[in-house]
Enzyme design. Structure first.
Site, PDB file in Angstrom:
ATOM      1  N   ILE A 293       0.848  -1.103  -0.088  1.00  0.00           N
ATOM      2  CA  ILE A 293      -0.103   0.029  -0.005  1.00  0.00           C
ATOM      3  C   ILE A 293       0.656   1.282   0.052  1.00  0.00           C
ATOM      4  O   ILE A 293       1.702   1.390   0.721  1.00  0.00           O
ATOM      5  CB  ILE A 293      -0.864  -0.074   1.281  1.00  0.00           C
ATOM      6  N   CYS A 294       0.566   2.028  -0.810  1.00  0.00           N
ATOM      7  CA  CYS A 294       0.948   3.437  -0.920  1.00  0.00           C
ATOM      8  C   CYS A 294       0.219   4.384  -0.158  1.00  0.00           C
ATOM      9  O   CYS A 294      -0.701   5.032  -0.676  1.00  0.00           O
ATOM     10  CB  CYS A 294       1.120   3.823  -2.427  1.00  0.00           C
ATOM     11  N   LEU A 295       1.001   4.653   1.093  1.00  0.00           N
ATOM     12  CA  LEU A 295      -0.126   5.384   2.102  1.00  0.00           C
ATOM     13  C   LEU A 295       0.912   6.137   2.987  1.00  0.00           C
ATOM     14  O   LEU A 295       1.987   5.724   3.727  1.00  0.00           O
ATOM     15  CB  LEU A 295      -0.941   4.551   2.863  1.00  0.00           C
TER      16      LEU A 295
END
Length: 153
Positions: free
Chosen positions: A86-88
């Site tokens: 996840i890109c967060l």
């Protein structure tokens, strides 16, 4: 639970006793730093009909280091790659020890409601999203039907 830091024990107890709507996070019996997580797709998003499985792991340095989280359910989303990563920002550069597991899970739920193709992890999905948002959303709905658990009626 005795060998776990108090912070993890408190957060776990709160997650179980006062769950976030649409999210479950159950610690694994054998390793209380490992959580089995489900997140319901937010209403009025391409994911709204599905329940997604994730795994969350608290590293030894938690809370100085962010939790490790990934999707186990295959999902068509510009900020989640084929491996479920996840890109967060709160999982990377914006992590702070003041944040908690529930903050991370709420942020992931919000990411499902508002994909950001301008900061992608899955470049091909992001390109589709930018070129043809309606088509990308239709594909996301299709993948939700194919791979996510169906929400109970």
């Amino acid at each position: 639970m005795a060998s776990l830091p108090k912070r993890i024990i408190k957060e776990t107890e709160k997650l179980v006793s006062d769950p976030v709507p649409g999210i479950t996070a159950e610690p694994h019996d054998d390793n209380l730093r490992y959580f089995q997580v489900t997140i319901e797709g937010p209403e009025q998003s391409p994911y709204e009909d599905g329940i997604f499985e994730l795994e969350l792991y608290l590293p030894d340095d938690y809370p100085m280091e962010a939790p490790k989280v990934r999707f186990l359910t295959k999902i068509y989303h510009p900020n989640i790659d084929r491996l479920g990563r996840i890109c967060l920002d709160v999982l990377k550069t914006n992590w702070s020890p003041a944040l908690q597991i529930r903050t991370v899970l709420l942020s992931i739920q919000a990411l499902l409601a508002s994909p950001n193709p301008n900061d992608p992890l899955a470049n091909d999905v992001a390109e589709d999203w930018i070129k043809n948002e309606q088509g990308a959303k239709a594909k996301a709905r299709e993948w939700t039907k194919l791979y996510a658990k169906k929400k109970p009626e």
